[in-house]
Design a protein around this motif. Structure first.
Motif, PDB file in Angstrom:
ATOM      1  N   ARG A 263       0.784   4.073  -2.945  1.00  0.00           N
ATOM      2  CA  ARG A 263       0.527   5.498  -2.655  1.00  0.00           C
ATOM      3  C   ARG A 263       1.619   6.361  -3.277  1.00  0.00           C
ATOM      4  NH1 ARG A 263      -3.120   4.861   1.758  1.00  0.00           N
ATOM      5  NH2 ARG A 263      -4.981   4.290   0.567  1.00  0.00           N
TER       6      ARG A 263
ATOM      7  N   TRP B 237      -7.666  10.056   0.694  1.00  0.00           N
ATOM      8  CA  TRP B 237      -7.248   8.810   1.369  1.00  0.00           C
ATOM      9  C   TRP B 237      -7.576   8.869   2.857  1.00  0.00           C
ATOM     10  CZ3 TRP B 237      -1.818   9.200  -1.297  1.00  0.00           C
ATOM     11  CH2 TRP B 237      -1.886   8.617  -2.562  1.00  0.00           C
TER      12      TRP B 237
ATOM     13  N   ARG C 288     -10.765   6.882   5.561  1.00  0.00           N
ATOM     14  CA  ARG C 288     -10.550   6.117   6.796  1.00  0.00           C
ATOM     15  C   ARG C 288     -11.135   6.833   8.006  1.00  0.00           C
ATOM     16  NH1 ARG C 288      -7.283   1.572   5.881  1.00  0.00           N
ATOM     17  NH2 ARG C 288      -8.499   0.815   7.657  1.00  0.00           N
TER      18      ARG C 288
ATOM     19  N   ARG D 289       0.855  -1.206   0.000  1.00  0.00           N
ATOM     20  CA  ARG D 289       0.000   0.000   0.000  1.00  0.00           C
ATOM     21  C   ARG D 289       0.882   1.244   0.000  1.00  0.00           C
ATOM     22  NH1 ARG D 289      -4.156  -0.140   4.691  1.00  0.00           N
ATOM     23  NH2 ARG D 289      -2.261  -0.125   5.967  1.00  0.00           N
TER      24      ARG D 289
ATOM     25  N   GLU E  66      -3.168   4.154   8.972  1.00  0.00           N
ATOM     26  CA  GLU E  66      -4.039   3.142   8.339  1.00  0.00           C
ATOM     27  C   GLU E  66      -3.815   1.769   8.965  1.00  0.00           C
ATOM     28  OE1 GLU E  66      -4.241   4.536   3.765  1.00  0.00           O
ATOM     29  OE2 GLU E  66      -5.795   3.333   4.714  1.00  0.00           O
TER      30      GLU E  66
END
Ligand code: HGY
Ligand code: MN
Ligand code: MN
Length: 412
Positions: free
Chosen positions: A14, A48, A52, A10, A107
């Protein structure tokens, strides 16, 4: 509790997405402070973060904050971050790595449902690079009270656009961004960054435990002459601003002579007005970027340059002023110990080093216990579109940042 593993895939995805924002097509980015490209990068980060459930806000100079609540809302937050703005021919990791590594750890906490006692906050500082608006590290300087907000807002770019107006464009482009209320207190600040030098690569180390940052002094010098026709004005009568500037550059180079090659002096911006081949230059503005680990040497060298400008006797008027004097800083020993311990626990070869590049962390060191984590970049190259860092090194740096920040935030 064992500290959670970040998601390297991830993290790299990104980076790839962020590298597309302001991509130059030559492998790097041009994402100068508060440009459309920088605003697009901010929008990507906000998207992003909001996906979340993290709260996004910005302060009076546009520093962008992403907050993950802690169990104790009154507890001072642990802050991490870096910057998304770039040099005109910037690389894909300078600043970006610190922002995306901070998002990655937030995250990871979310993925694992881990509550921390303290809030964890990510910051993307406005105008760290100082390419479009001078000086560099402007957002963190205002945040730390080292620069008056009004002075920052007055800064203008080469097209005469003031930072204040560029900020208005940012707010208009990011309508659901709320105004940031000043953080009551910050428990600690830890920033991850590529080294931008060759030390870690040469030592075959993976993690740099940064001991501090050398000093930086930025000056602006202007010469004022009289424009005229290149073909008709005799050389004897000219007031040529370019010739005056070149004379001053020679005096500046003399003032910066250093047989030990420790002092760094760069004249990176040099503008000639009107800039036409057949008009005698009426105005020149150039910048002088000085770096040295010793405060006294930096002060003395900068003063010699300002004195040489004051003493200049020629047909042109000369003005020289200081844009920024950020003194050398040492980072908190306890934070450094934590970083080294987490690097050790993960089995990463690490070493202590001082930063030749400047960073926003220098201003945070005056506010709270502060530290930095470096990872190598290929050949130590940065401020170049050829800037490279390996996925393995970036993942290692993000993991050590995650472990350090989660430990500081107090995990359940
Ligand atoms: O100039 C610096 O040291 C930073 O990389 N902007
Ligand atoms: Mn940077
Ligand atoms: Mn930089």
């Amino acid at each position: 509790m064992a500290f959670p593993l970040i998601d390297p895939e991830r993290l790299m995805d990104r980076h790839a997405a962020m590298a597309a924002v302001g991509a130059t097509g030559r492998g790097g980015v041009d994402r100068q402070a508060l440009s459309a490209e920088d605003i697009a990068a901010r929008a990507l980060l906000i998207g992003w973060a909001q996906a979340r459930g993290f709260a996004c806000s910005a302060d009076t100079v546009g520093n962008l904050f992403v907050r993950r609540a802690g169990r104790d809302p009154a507890a001072a937050a642990v802050l991490t971050g870096s910057h998304l703005d770039s040099q005109p021919t910037g690389g894909n990791y300078d600043g970006v790595f610190g922002v995306l590594a901070g998002l990655e750890l937030m995250e990871t906490l979310e993925d694992r449902g881990i509550a921390t006692r303290r809030p964890v906050e990510l910051v993307s500082w406005t105008n760290e690079e100082g390419a479009r608006f001078q000086p560099a590290t402007m957002g963190s300087a205002v945040f730390a009270g080292a620069m008056p907000l009004a002075e920052a807002l007055r800064a203008v770019d080469r097209d005469g656009i003031a930072l204040a107006d560029a900020l208005e464009a940012m707010w208009a482009a990011l309508p659901d961004l709320v105004r940031h209320c000043p953080v009551a207190a910050i428990h600690a600040y830890v920033e991850a960054h590529i080294e931008q030098g060759p030390v870690l690569e040469q030592a075959e180390a993976v993690i740099g435990v940064v001991t501090g940052i050398q000093g930086l002094r930025a000056l602006a010098v202007e010469t004022f002459g009289a424009e005229g026709h290149a073909g008709t004005v005799p050389m004897a009568g000219r007031r040529d601003a370019f010739v005056a500037a070149v004379d001053l550059v020679a005096a500046i180079r003399e003032a910066c002579r250093d047989p030990e090659d420790v002092l760094r002096m760069t004249i990176g911006q040099f503008r000639v007005v009107p800039g036409s081949p057949n008009t005698i230059p009426a105005h020149v503005r150039f910048t002088v970027d000085l770096r040295h680990p010793d405060d006294g040497r930096l002060a003395a060298t900068g003063d010699r340059i300002l004195e040489a400008c004051r003493r200049y006797r020629g047909p042109c008027r000369v003005e020289a002023r200081e844009l920024l004097f950020s003194h050398p800083v040492d980072f908190d020993a306890a934070i450094r110990e934590r970083i080294a311990r987490h690097a050790e626990a993960r089995g990463y070869r690490h070493r202590a080093l001082r930063s030749g590049a400047t960073h926003d962390a220098k201003f945070m060191a005056g506010l709270c216990p502060t530290g930095m984590i470096f990872v190598p970049c290929r050949g130590g190259l940065s401020h170049s579109e050829a800037e490279e860092a390996s996925a393995a090194h970036l993942a290692a740096g993000a993991q050590v940042l995650s472990d350090t920040v989660i430990e500081l935030a107090g995990h359940d």
